[in-house]
Design a protein around this motif. Structure first.
Motif, PDB file in Angstrom:
ATOM      1  N   THR A   1      -5.220  -6.338  -7.636  1.00 20.61           N
ATOM      2  CA  THR A   1      -5.502  -4.969  -7.201  1.00 20.61           C
ATOM      3  C   THR A   1      -6.728  -4.944  -6.309  1.00 20.61           C
ATOM      4  O   THR A   1      -7.781  -5.486  -6.683  1.00 20.61           O
ATOM      5  CB  THR A   1      -5.750  -4.056  -8.415  1.00 20.61           C
ATOM      6  OG1 THR A   1      -4.568  -4.015  -9.219  1.00 20.61           O
ATOM      7  CG2 THR A   1      -6.109  -2.640  -7.983  1.00 20.61           C
TER       8      THR A   1
ATOM      9  N   PHE B   1       0.852  -1.193   0.000  1.00 19.32           N
ATOM     10  CA  PHE B   1       0.000   0.000   0.000  1.00 19.32           C
ATOM     11  C   PHE B   1       0.881   1.234   0.000  1.00 19.32           C
ATOM     12  O   PHE B   1       2.048   1.200   0.395  1.00 19.32           O
ATOM     13  CB  PHE B   1      -0.932   0.022   1.213  1.00 19.32           C
ATOM     14  CG  PHE B   1      -0.235   0.270   2.538  1.00 19.32           C
ATOM     15  CD1 PHE B   1      -0.203   1.548   3.093  1.00 19.32           C
ATOM     16  CD2 PHE B   1       0.391  -0.766   3.220  1.00 19.32           C
ATOM     17  CE1 PHE B   1       0.441   1.787   4.303  1.00 19.32           C
ATOM     18  CE2 PHE B   1       1.035  -0.536   4.431  1.00 19.32           C
ATOM     19  CZ  PHE B   1       1.063   0.740   4.973  1.00 19.32           C
TER      20      PHE B   1
ATOM     21  N   VAL C   1      -9.644   0.870  -3.530  1.00 21.88           N
ATOM     22  CA  VAL C   1      -9.747   1.636  -2.285  1.00 21.88           C
ATOM     23  C   VAL C   1     -10.458   2.969  -2.501  1.00 21.88           C
ATOM     24  O   VAL C   1     -10.675   3.714  -1.544  1.00 21.88           O
ATOM     25  CB  VAL C   1      -8.354   1.883  -1.658  1.00 21.88           C
ATOM     26  CG1 VAL C   1      -7.679   0.570  -1.307  1.00 21.88           C
ATOM     27  CG2 VAL C   1      -7.473   2.723  -2.573  1.00 21.88           C
ATOM     28  N   LEU C   2     -10.810   3.286  -3.750  1.00 16.79           N
ATOM     29  CA  LEU C   2     -11.490   4.535  -4.083  1.00 16.79           C
ATOM     30  C   LEU C   2     -12.942   4.203  -4.415  1.00 16.79           C
ATOM     31  O   LEU C   2     -13.237   3.646  -5.472  1.00 16.79           O
ATOM     32  CB  LEU C   2     -10.811   5.229  -5.263  1.00 16.79           C
ATOM     33  CG  LEU C   2      -9.321   5.524  -5.096  1.00 16.79           C
ATOM     34  CD1 LEU C   2      -8.719   6.012  -6.406  1.00 16.79           C
ATOM     35  CD2 LEU C   2      -9.098   6.553  -3.992  1.00 16.79           C
TER      36      LEU C   2
ATOM     37  N   HIS D   1      -5.291   3.286   3.099  1.00 15.81           N
ATOM     38  CA  HIS D   1      -4.856   2.406   2.016  1.00 15.81           C
ATOM     39  C   HIS D   1      -4.385   1.051   2.552  1.00 15.81           C
ATOM     40  O   HIS D   1      -4.306   0.090   1.782  1.00 15.81           O
ATOM     41  CB  HIS D   1      -3.722   3.064   1.224  1.00 15.81           C
ATOM     42  CG  HIS D   1      -4.144   4.290   0.498  1.00 15.81           C
ATOM     43  ND1 HIS D   1      -4.373   4.309  -0.854  1.00 15.81           N
ATOM     44  CD2 HIS D   1      -4.414   5.555   0.930  1.00 15.81           C
ATOM     45  CE1 HIS D   1      -4.747   5.530  -1.229  1.00 15.81           C
ATOM     46  NE2 HIS D   1      -4.770   6.290  -0.154  1.00 15.81           N
TER      47      HIS D   1
ATOM     48  N   PHE E   1       0.612  10.157  -6.689  1.00 11.43           N
ATOM     49  CA  PHE E   1       0.561   8.704  -6.628  1.00 11.43           C
ATOM     50  C   PHE E   1       1.124   8.042  -7.885  1.00 11.43           C
ATOM     51  O   PHE E   1       1.831   7.034  -7.790  1.00 11.43           O
ATOM     52  CB  PHE E   1      -0.876   8.235  -6.374  1.00 11.43           C
ATOM     53  CG  PHE E   1      -1.342   8.481  -4.970  1.00 11.43           C
ATOM     54  CD1 PHE E   1      -1.170   7.518  -3.984  1.00 11.43           C
ATOM     55  CD2 PHE E   1      -1.938   9.675  -4.604  1.00 11.43           C
ATOM     56  CE1 PHE E   1      -1.586   7.738  -2.683  1.00 11.43           C
ATOM     57  CE2 PHE E   1      -2.360   9.915  -3.311  1.00 11.43           C
ATOM     58  CZ  PHE E   1      -2.182   8.947  -2.339  1.00 11.43           C
TER      59      PHE E   1
ATOM     60  N   ARG F   1      -1.854  -5.355  -4.314  1.00 13.26           N
ATOM     61  CA  ARG F   1      -1.585  -3.938  -4.068  1.00 13.26           C
ATOM     62  C   ARG F   1      -2.873  -3.150  -3.876  1.00 13.26           C
ATOM     63  O   ARG F   1      -3.939  -3.525  -4.379  1.00 13.26           O
ATOM     64  CB  ARG F   1      -0.820  -3.337  -5.248  1.00 13.26           C
ATOM     65  CG  ARG F   1      -1.680  -3.192  -6.491  1.00 13.26           C
ATOM     66  CD  ARG F   1      -0.972  -2.499  -7.640  1.00 13.26           C
ATOM     67  NE  ARG F   1      -1.921  -2.285  -8.730  1.00 13.26           N
ATOM     68  CZ  ARG F   1      -2.538  -1.139  -8.961  1.00 13.26           C
ATOM     69  NH1 ARG F   1      -2.323  -0.070  -8.215  1.00 13.26           N
ATOM     70  NH2 ARG F   1      -3.398  -1.042  -9.965  1.00 13.26           N
ATOM     71  N   ASP F   2      -2.764  -2.050  -3.133  1.00 13.01           N
ATOM     72  CA  ASP F   2      -3.887  -1.127  -3.063  1.00 13.01           C
ATOM     73  C   ASP F   2      -3.963  -0.360  -4.387  1.00 13.01           C
ATOM     74  O   ASP F   2      -2.965  -0.152  -5.072  1.00 13.01           O
ATOM     75  CB  ASP F   2      -3.762  -0.214  -1.836  1.00 13.01           C
ATOM     76  CG  ASP F   2      -3.328   1.205  -2.127  1.00 13.01           C
ATOM     77  OD1 ASP F   2      -4.079   1.945  -2.774  1.00 13.01           O
ATOM     78  OD2 ASP F   2      -2.225   1.581  -1.688  1.00 13.01           O
ATOM     79  N   GLU F   3      -5.158   0.016  -4.754  1.00 11.74           N
ATOM     80  CA  GLU F   3      -5.438   0.614  -6.062  1.00 11.74           C
ATOM     81  C   GLU F   3      -4.539   1.791  -6.403  1.00 11.74           C
ATOM     82  O   GLU F   3      -4.204   2.022  -7.571  1.00 11.74           O
ATOM     83  CB  GLU F   3      -6.907   1.046  -6.071  1.00 11.74           C
ATOM     84  CG  GLU F   3      -7.394   1.737  -7.311  1.00 11.74           C
ATOM     85  CD  GLU F   3      -8.845   2.144  -7.208  1.00 11.74           C
ATOM     86  OE1 GLU F   3      -9.441   2.460  -8.258  1.00 11.74           O
ATOM     87  OE2 GLU F   3      -9.397   2.161  -6.075  1.00 11.74           O
ATOM     88  N   ALA F   4      -4.159   2.571  -5.390  1.00 15.64           N
ATOM     89  CA  ALA F   4      -3.353   3.772  -5.624  1.00 15.64           C
ATOM     90  C   ALA F   4      -1.863   3.495  -5.639  1.00 15.64           C
ATOM     91  O   ALA F   4      -1.075   4.402  -5.924  1.00 15.64           O
ATOM     92  CB  ALA F   4      -3.671   4.824  -4.550  1.00 15.64           C
ATOM     93  N   ASP F   5      -1.469   2.264  -5.355  1.00 12.40           N
ATOM     94  CA  ASP F   5      -0.048   1.925  -5.310  1.00 12.40           C
ATOM     95  C   ASP F   5       0.430   1.518  -6.707  1.00 12.40           C
ATOM     96  O   ASP F   5       0.656   0.346  -7.009  1.00 12.40           O
ATOM     97  CB  ASP F   5       0.190   0.804  -4.299  1.00 12.40           C
ATOM     98  CG  ASP F   5       1.666   0.577  -4.040  1.00 12.40           C
ATOM     99  OD1 ASP F   5       2.489   1.235  -4.702  1.00 12.40           O
ATOM    100  OD2 ASP F   5       1.993  -0.263  -3.183  1.00 12.40           O
TER     101      ASP F   5
ATOM    102  N   GLY G   1       0.708   5.588   0.953  1.00  9.57           N
ATOM    103  CA  GLY G   1      -0.104   6.582   1.645  1.00  9.57           C
ATOM    104  C   GLY G   1      -0.412   6.160   3.066  1.00  9.57           C
ATOM    105  O   GLY G   1       0.377   5.460   3.717  1.00  9.57           O
TER     106      GLY G   1
END
Length: 380
Positions: free
Chosen positions: A135, A7, A138-139, A13, A89, A115-119, A9
């Motif tokens: 994936t 993750f 997370v948003l 996250h 990001f 992974r988290d979506e923003a990673d 952030g």
């Protein structure tokens, strides 16, 4: 099987990864988590082996604890937030994580990366190392991640690691997309991928009646509280006028005593696990973060939303359209506005009924344990 969860952030996250990580461990797989060095204690406290992708806090703890930014709030700017997300990001964060995760993958030697979506950087590292990648979204609304802004920035990072351009982000989500969010929460222009697997992060929550005396929970999450101007004071002033019992969490960096004496029905804490509060609540007041909003809906609770930035305005728009929330302007809202809105939502059964319909949809989803066989299948 060895699974590396990653993750970037803050805690918002990390925690979405936890139900799947625990399910994988329970199934006998070896799990580790890679993320910000500042959150290594949080990761270890949740029971996982932790790899830092940046420097940890120096000895003595976080030097920013107790500090507060009292600058007046600025109106939430969606366009600016979307561009900042791409720059932070898909640019700086992805560049840092792509390098850090290649080293961690070499050390941990995972069979699968989740992974988290923003990673974005972890997706680059996994692709470069030839490791299957899943994936976790997370948003909630999906609208913060704009393909036209993210793709050109991320392509620069991909090129630095010897990967071809991906202008349509077809490679980004990897082999498997996992969504704890219902399609109804997604912005119409950002629907869920057609092959996304929907799951329920927690236990199914039985539908229940309203408490005889209303219970209200107010939070601005783990990050936003320290940069919210006088919003917390205005909300507290409004809640003091509401005939309800109130729990307020202000985050680990703020001192509850700094807000002065409160009426007997108002309790201020740094942190209380959301999972212990929501079963006692009838209404959630929040910034509209994805975790806070989904937590409320999983318990069939309506929300009053005060979006401050990031994906919160996008989430609030969808929640209002679904009939499960009312949005207020965090810059302009007064104590009286807040009190009147809370009373209106508590006493209007339409909001609660709409939230409980969403709750029923969430309860019908498979649990996080159903994700594990899908991860195992990535090896084949």
């Amino acid at each position: 099987m060895r699974i590396l969860f990653t993750f970037i952030g803050g805690q918002g996250h990390f925690w979405p990864l936890v139900p799947i990580a625990r399910a994988a461990e329970a199934a006998g797989h070896t799990v580790a988590v890679a993320g910000s060095g500042k959150l290594l204690d949080v990761v270890r406290g949740a029971g996982f082996t932790a790899f830092g992708t940046s420097d940890p806090h120096p000895p003595g703890g976080d030097p920013n604890t107790g500090l507060r930014d009292d600058s007046p709030l600025e109106p939430a700017d969606r366009e600016a937030a979307e561009r900042e997300f791409a720059d932070n990001f898909a640019g700086r964060g992805a560049r840092r994580h792509a390098t850090a995760l290649r080293e961690i993958i070499g050390e941990f030697v995972p069979d699968v990366v989740v992974r988290d979506e923003a990673d974005f950087g972890s997706a680059v590292a996994a692709e470069r190392c030839g490791v299957p990648c899943a994936t976790v979204l997370v948003l909630a609304s999906g609208a913060l991640l704009r393909r036209d802004l993210v793709a050109p920035v991320l392509d620069e990072v991909r090129a630095e690691h010897g990967l071809p351009a991906d202008p349509g982000l077809e490679r980004l989500h990897g082999a498997l997309v996992l969504s704890p969010f219902l399609p109804s929460l997604r912005h119409p222009e950002h629907p869920l991928p057609t092959d996304a697997f929907l799951y329920r992060p927690g236990d199914a929550v039985p539908v229940r009646a309203r408490h005889p005396r209303p219970q209200v929970y107010f939070t601005l999450g783990t990050v936003m509280g320290g940069a919210s101007g006088d919003l917390i004071e205005r909300v507290l002033a409004g809640l003091s006028k509401v005939d309800a019992d109130v729990v307020v969490t202000v985050g680990s960096k703020l001192d509850p005593a700094s807000f002065g004496p409160q009426p007997p029905q108002v309790r201020i804490e740094r942190f209380v696990p959301q999972a212990t509060l929501l079963p006692t609540c009838d209404l959630v007041i929040s910034h509209g973060g994805s975790g806070s909003l989904m937590g409320a809906l999983s318990h069939g609770l309506p929300s009053v939303l005060l979006p401050l930035g990031a994906d919160q305005p996008h989430n609030a728009e969808q929640a209002v359209a679904m009939g499960v929330a009312v949005e207020l302007d965090a810059v302009e809202v007064t104590a009286s506005d807040l009190a009147d809105t809370v009373d209106d939502v508590l006493n209007d059964d339409l909001f609660r009924s709409a939230a409980q319909r969403v709750q029923a949809e969430v309860n019908a989803l498979p649990p996080a344990t159903a994700v594990v066989p899908l991860l195992e299948g990535l090896l084949h």
